[in-house]
Design a protein around this motif. Structure first.
Motif, short mmCIF file in Angstrom:
data_model
loop_
_atom_site.label_atom_id
_atom_site.label_comp_id
_atom_site.label_asym_id
_atom_site.label_seq_id
_atom_site.Cartn_x
_atom_site.Cartn_y
_atom_site.Cartn_z
N TYR A 91 -4.14 -11.80 29.34
CA TYR A 91 -5.58 -11.87 30.01
C TYR A 91 -6.08 -10.43 29.96
O TYR A 91 -5.37 -9.51 30.14
CB TYR A 91 -4.83 -12.23 31.43
CG TYR A 91 -6.15 -12.41 32.46
CD1 TYR A 91 -6.59 -13.67 32.62
CD2 TYR A 91 -6.61 -11.27 33.13
CE1 TYR A 91 -7.62 -13.70 33.75
CE2 TYR A 91 -7.41 -11.14 34.13
CZ TYR A 91 -8.08 -12.44 34.43
OH TYR A 91 -9.06 -12.59 35.34
N GLY A 92 -7.12 -10.69 29.65
CA GLY A 92 -8.21 -9.37 29.73
C GLY A 92 -9.26 -9.45 31.09
O GLY A 92 -9.71 -10.25 31.64
N PHE A 93 -9.07 -8.31 31.46
CA PHE A 93 -9.45 -7.69 32.92
C PHE A 93 -11.11 -8.17 33.09
O PHE A 93 -11.57 -8.27 34.13
CB PHE A 93 -9.02 -6.74 33.42
CG PHE A 93 -7.60 -6.50 33.60
CD1 PHE A 93 -6.83 -7.33 34.15
CD2 PHE A 93 -7.12 -5.41 33.08
CE1 PHE A 93 -5.44 -7.28 34.32
CE2 PHE A 93 -5.72 -5.14 33.30
CZ PHE A 93 -4.96 -6.00 34.00
N SER A 94 -11.75 -7.92 31.76
CA SER A 94 -13.11 -8.07 31.88
C SER A 94 -13.55 -8.73 30.62
O SER A 94 -12.73 -8.88 29.64
CB SER A 94 -14.01 -6.37 31.89
OG SER A 94 -13.50 -5.88 30.83
N PRO A 95 -14.79 -9.06 30.51
CA PRO A 95 -15.45 -9.72 29.22
C PRO A 95 -15.35 -8.96 28.16
O PRO A 95 -15.64 -7.98 28.16
CB PRO A 95 -16.73 -10.40 29.98
CG PRO A 95 -17.14 -9.40 30.67
CD PRO A 95 -16.06 -8.98 31.56
N ILE A 96 -15.15 -9.62 26.87
CA ILE A 96 -15.27 -9.04 25.73
C ILE A 96 -16.50 -9.36 24.82
O ILE A 96 -16.49 -9.04 23.52
CB ILE A 96 -13.82 -9.08 24.82
CG1 ILE A 96 -13.67 -10.69 24.43
CG2 ILE A 96 -12.69 -8.50 25.54
CD1 ILE A 96 -12.39 -10.85 23.86
N ILE A 97 -17.17 -10.49 25.35
CA ILE A 97 -18.69 -10.75 24.45
C ILE A 97 -19.75 -10.71 25.62
O ILE A 97 -19.53 -10.69 26.62
CB ILE A 97 -18.48 -12.26 24.16
CG1 ILE A 97 -18.10 -13.29 25.19
CG2 ILE A 97 -17.22 -12.45 23.05
CD1 ILE A 97 -18.03 -14.64 24.84
#
Length: 263
Positions: A91-97
């Protein structure tokens, strides 16, 4: 998500038969947690098949260059018959796109669930390699407006496929594992929320996924190890707009550091 639950139930039936018969297999039987850093280098690439359609050459269905922190859990096991089962969630805490204009937002997240079932073959005492079948569910969520003030957009993707894995113990208590595979997108959907309004566009293309990853772990106690790893996922989705074929590529690169219990 129902597919994830079914795979998890199947894992409960498989793990009781897992047992290690060598130091290498002991190194491959573990439950771990980790922190991660996620980046999206070179994350969009759209082009067309008609030279005269100049207006479409500037389209950017997905934009990259974002980074995020995250966490993950992983469960890996191999039986005495070298049957491999791998389950992982991150799970990533913020968007990556970013959005179609290349704008980024602090609101949103990324996450993925992976499952691999394989059959290994021993090449010497300290080397196992073989094929696997795999499944991946991925979700990308992006806030619309300043930190999601106006709403959010969510893209979900399901893909199945297969590849090859290998594992080796070059020195005592040190385990190196790697995998590479390709999965075909089988379904996807997108949901856009504006305040109390929810819209689910149709015809959203599913993404094929190329995956490669490696992990190095060291058992500093008989049943406890620390590990570092890197995973690269390449998502490719395409859609036809009349004579125009627009393709979008999103690259996800994850670095991991964690600790595991070896059973």
């Amino acid at each position: 998500m129902k597919t994830i639950a079914l795979i998890g139930c199947a894992a409960l039936g498989v793990f009781p038969i897992l047992a290690f018969a060598s130091p290498l297999q002991h190194g491959l039987n573990y439950i771990g947690i980790y922190g991660e850093a996620i980046g999206t280098p070179d994350s969009y690439n759209s082009f067309n098949t008609q030279d005269f359609a100049q207006s479409f050459k500037s389209m950017k269905p997905a934009a990259g260059g974002n980074t995020s922190g995250g966490v993950g859990v992983v469960m890996n096991g191999i039986s005495q018959e070298d049957v491999l089962l791998h389950l992982g969630f991150n799970y990533g805490f913020s968007p990556i796109i970013g959005d179609s204009n290349g704008n980024t937002s602090n609101s949103g997240h990324s996450m993925a669930f992976n499952a691999r079932l394989g059959k290994g073959f021993q090449f010497g005492h300290n080397l196992i390699a073989g094929p696997y079948i795999g499944y991946q569910y991925a979700q990308f969520k992006l806030g619309i407006g300043d930190n999601g003030t106006f709403g959010n957009a969510t893209y979900n993707n399901n893909a199945i496929g297969g590849g090859l894995f290998l594992a080796m113990e070059p020195v005592q208590d040190l385990t190196l594992s790697a995998h590479a595979g390709y999965m075909v997108g089988i379904s996807s959907n997108e949901k856009v929320n504006f305040s109390n309004l929810s819209v689910q566009p149709g015809g959203v293309p599913s993404a094929n996924v190329f995956q490669v990853g490696s992990k190095l772990s060291y058992r500093f106690l008989p049943d406890v190890s620390g590990f570092v790893g890197v995973n690269y996922d390449r998502y490719l989705a395409s859609k036809q707009f009349g004579p125009i074929n627009v393709k979008t590529r999103v690259n996800s690169l994850r670095g991991m550091v964690g600790v595991a219990y070896n059973f």
